[in-house]
Each structure stands twice: as C-alpha cells, then as structure tokens.
Design an enzyme around this catalytic site. Structure first.
Site, PDB file in Angstrom:
ATOM      1  CB  SER A 130      10.435  53.783  23.676  1.00 30.25           C
ATOM      2  OG  SER A 130       9.323  54.371  24.387  1.00 30.25           O
ATOM      3  CG  ASP A 143       4.795  48.237  25.034  1.00 27.15           C
ATOM      4  OD1 ASP A 143       4.536  48.669  26.133  1.00 27.15           O
ATOM      5  OD2 ASP A 143       5.471  48.967  24.058  1.00 27.15           O
ATOM      6  CG  HIS A 162       7.986  50.077  26.380  1.00 24.76           C
ATOM      7  ND1 HIS A 162       7.107  50.271  25.606  1.00 24.76           N
ATOM      8  CD2 HIS A 162       8.994  50.928  26.939  1.00 24.76           C
ATOM      9  CE1 HIS A 162       7.548  51.634  25.168  1.00 24.76           C
ATOM     10  NE2 HIS A 162       8.604  51.730  25.782  1.00 24.76           N
TER      11      HIS A 162
END
Length: 428
Positions: free
Chosen positions: A209, A348, A379
């Site tokens: 991320s 996501d 995610h």
C-alpha cells in the site's frame, strides 16, 4: 357482509406469502450483488512485454497463470476482503522473533526497524534480505506483516521491516516529524544499515500500500539505491496521490467512508504525539505548525485535510498539491531498472480503477515491469479458502515469495551463463 368477509379471508395468507417470497427474493438478490457471487474466478490479468525474463517468470511462478480462488461465500467482495484484512489482519498469525534496531536520523528523529533472521537455507543457497515497508501507519507487529515475515523466513529470507515513524504505540518521537506519504529517509537508512552490516547480501524490496509508493520512489530517486537490489514488489498502491485525492472523496465504492476511517486512525496517532509535534517548548517544530493546525486536526474528516494541515508541513511543502506531486512515486517509476512487480486487485475499494492506467502503461513500455491484476482480493486481503474460513497464508504472501524465488533463480542462471562465457573466452 359475513359471507363476503368469509370469502375474502382465505386470500389474505396467499397475499402475505407473496410478500414474504418477494422480500426473501429481494434479500437474496442484494446478498448475491453485495457478495458479488456471480463474478467468475480467473487467473490474474497480466500486462507485460514479451521478453526472456517475462517468459521465465511465467514458467517459474505458477500463481501468475493459475486461477486465484477466494473463499466462496464472501471472498469475491472487495469490501469484505478489505474489512477482514483491516480488522483481523490474518488468521492464526504467527509471532516471529526479531531484534529491534534504532537509527538516529540527521534531524534528530529515531527510525526503528525489526530484523528477522532466516529459518532455513534459501533456494539458491545465497544470502538474500527482504527489506519491507508496511502500509499507512503500520509496523512490524501488524498481523499481515507477521504472517508474511514468518513465511519469508521459512523460505530462507532475512527480513527487515520498517516501523513507520510514530506508528509504534510504545516508541516516542524524538523530533517533531512523523512518517509521510512519500518520505524515503527512514527506509533508506534501514537499507543502508543492511547493506553495511551484511556486505554479501542481496536485496528484495517489498512495499505494501503506502509502503509500495515509498519503496518505488526510493529506488527511482537514485541509481545507487538500486545497487545489490534483485527486484522490487509493490502491492496495492495507488501510484499518484494527486490523482487519487479526488476519487478518495467520492462515495462510489464507499471510498469516502474508508477515507473517514483512515483519517480517524491518523488523528489518533498524531494526537498521541501531540506534545512533541505541537508543544510550545519544542523549539525544533516546523514554524508553520501552529495551535490553529491542531484545532483543524480535531475537526478533520479526511486524510486530505490532515495532510494539508499537518503532514505536508513536516517537509515544508507550500501546498497540498505540491506535497502530493512531489511525494508520489509516479515520476520515479520509469527510473527503476531492476525487475518490478506491481500487484493490484480489480475490486480494491481504495484504489480507483483510473489509477491502474499508470502501472498498465508502464508495463506496456518497460521489459522489467509486470502488472498483475486479479479480479478479487480487495485492499491487501487476497484471502484464500474453500467456503467460509480463510487459510492462514494468502495468495499475496505466496506470490511475493514465489516471484522473489524466481528472480533469484533468474539472476543465478544469468551469473552462471556469464561465468561460463568468460571461461570459454579465456580458453580461446
């Protein structure tokens, strides 16, 4: 009247049964739609240039061409995958043993990272270290990081995991600065420590991320940063904060709600360091950081408001636009020359589909880049499992290690071929 009432009465249950049936049908329809049950399972979409490296990876990484099958009941919902990762982290998460290291930065900040030694010999018999950058406000004690580190250790990798500045609840800040979206100072300090301490080791760079943005920016900032780096893997990053900020304020896919939750978490972390960051007795604090900013922080409901009022000021950016422009890895990706794997999930809820044009375009031009896009995973979820209960290891954990193993084999093969050619030319 009595006769007509008697004639009408038997019809009422039929009407109620019809309403119940319609209600049940409506609920089932909503469940099917929300859980995305009609969505197919398929191998991930791969975008890459035809090259010797790509062909080797397709042969050596079965997960790239095999169906990713999430848990049947809920695994096709990106929201549930994301929520489970956020709330639960991982299933039966292990507790790998590591040593915490402290590094003093030039501005007085204290960077920390955790070092985990390998638990078996690596598949090529070499010394390889994974340098790992977690997601926003995350650290080595998060369950998804612990699970991944344990799996990497068992595959022969040493692991170094950065703890984002200010993220660990039991570590005080020693300067008026926290981690930001794209500051690479702490990650660079950790990498330099590993290179110096283990002069024979080679590096696999991994970012999750926000960590994906940081590691890609770090590698692209300088050619020297890519020395001794075998490859880089970025999972579920958004590539451009400037482009993402508008989509993150939209209610589509509940992004505005996720934004609020993440902002609330960031507020708690910043406020836990309030004295160091905002205290009047702190002469080192940025002059632009004031009590007015603290007041705005209390009322902030989005990450953008927090970034504008607090985060950008740690590095003296004059505007939010400048901060996002300068801290995003978008302008650094084309300067990365080592093999680069960019992984995203099509469902996501945090990364808008428009942002995926960035890795797609890069993969279509650069032979060292491959973009992997499974239909499901949310995610940082990527849970696997048969019906209801997910497995302890995720598709993501396995893919990163499998890719790293393949690159290590590729480099060893290249090295062996080069040595053979030199030997032959020497005999001639």
């Amino acid at each position: 009247l009595k006769m007509s009432a008697m004639l009408e009465t038997p019809e009422l249950p039929a009407v109620f049964d019809g309403v119940k049936l319609a209600a049940v049908a409506a609920v089932l329809y909503v469940i099917v739609r929300c859980l995305n049950l009609k969505s197919p399972t398929a191998p991930p979409e791969l975008i890459y240039q035809d090259s010797a490296l790509a062909r080797f990876l397709l042969k050596s990484c079965p997960l790239l061409t095999k169906e990713y099958i999430p848990p049947l009941i809920w695994g096709k919902s990106g929201h549930i995958q994301t929520a489970l990762y956020g709330k639960m982290g991982r299933v039966r998460s292990p507790h790998p043993y590591g040593l915490r290291k402290y590094l003093t930065m030039s501005d007085g900040a204290t960077a920390t990272f955790d070092l985990f030694e390998p638990q078996s010999e690596h598949c090529i018999g070499e010394d390889v270290t994974m340098v790992i950058c977690p997601g926003i406000a995350n650290h080595s004690e998060k369950q998804y990081i612990r699970t991944f580190v344990d799996y990497a250790q068992k595959n022969g990798y040493r692991c170094a995991v950065l703890n984002h500045l200010g993220a660990l609840p039991n570590i005080e800040l020693t300067s008026p600065r926290m981690f930001t979206y794209g500051c690479t100072w702490e990650f660079g300090a950790m990498v330099n420590y590993i290179k110096k301490t283990y002069p024979q080791t080679q590096l696999v760079v991994v970012g999750f991320s926000l960590g994906g943005n940081i590691v890609c920016k770090y590698l692209g900032e300088s050619q020297a940063n890519q020395e001794r780096v075998l490859c880089c893997v970025s999972v579920c990053q958004g590539y451009s904060a400037l482009r993402a900020q508008e989509t993150f304020m939209q209610w589509d896919q509940c992004r505005r709600f996720y934004n609020f939750l993440m902002a609330d978490n960031m507020k708690k972390i910043i406020l836990s360091h309030r004295q160091v960051l905002f205290g009047d007795n702190n002469m080192k604090k940025p002059q632009s950081l004031s009590d007015a900013d603290l007041s705005k922080l209390y009322t902030a409901t989005s990450l953008m408001q927090i970034d504008d009022n607090v985060m950008r000021k740690f590095h003296g950016y004059s505007s939010l636009k400048e901060y996002y422009e300068e801290e995003s890895c978008l302008h650094y990706l084309h300067r990365i020359y080592v093999p680069l794997l960019l992984v995203n999930a099509a469902d996501d809820p945090l990364v808008h589909e428009s942002l995926l044009s960035i890795p797609r375009a890069l993969s279509e031009k650069r032979e060292n880049v491959m973009h992997v896009l499974p239909l499901h995973g949310g995610h940082l979820g990527f849970f696997e499992g048969s019906v209801l209960f997910p497995e302890p290891l995720t598709w993501m954990d396995k893919l990163v290690v499998q890719y790293a193993n393949a690159i290590c084999q590729w480099e060893k093969t290249k090295s062996h071929c080069s040595d053979t050619e030199q030997a032959v030319s020497g005999q001639e």
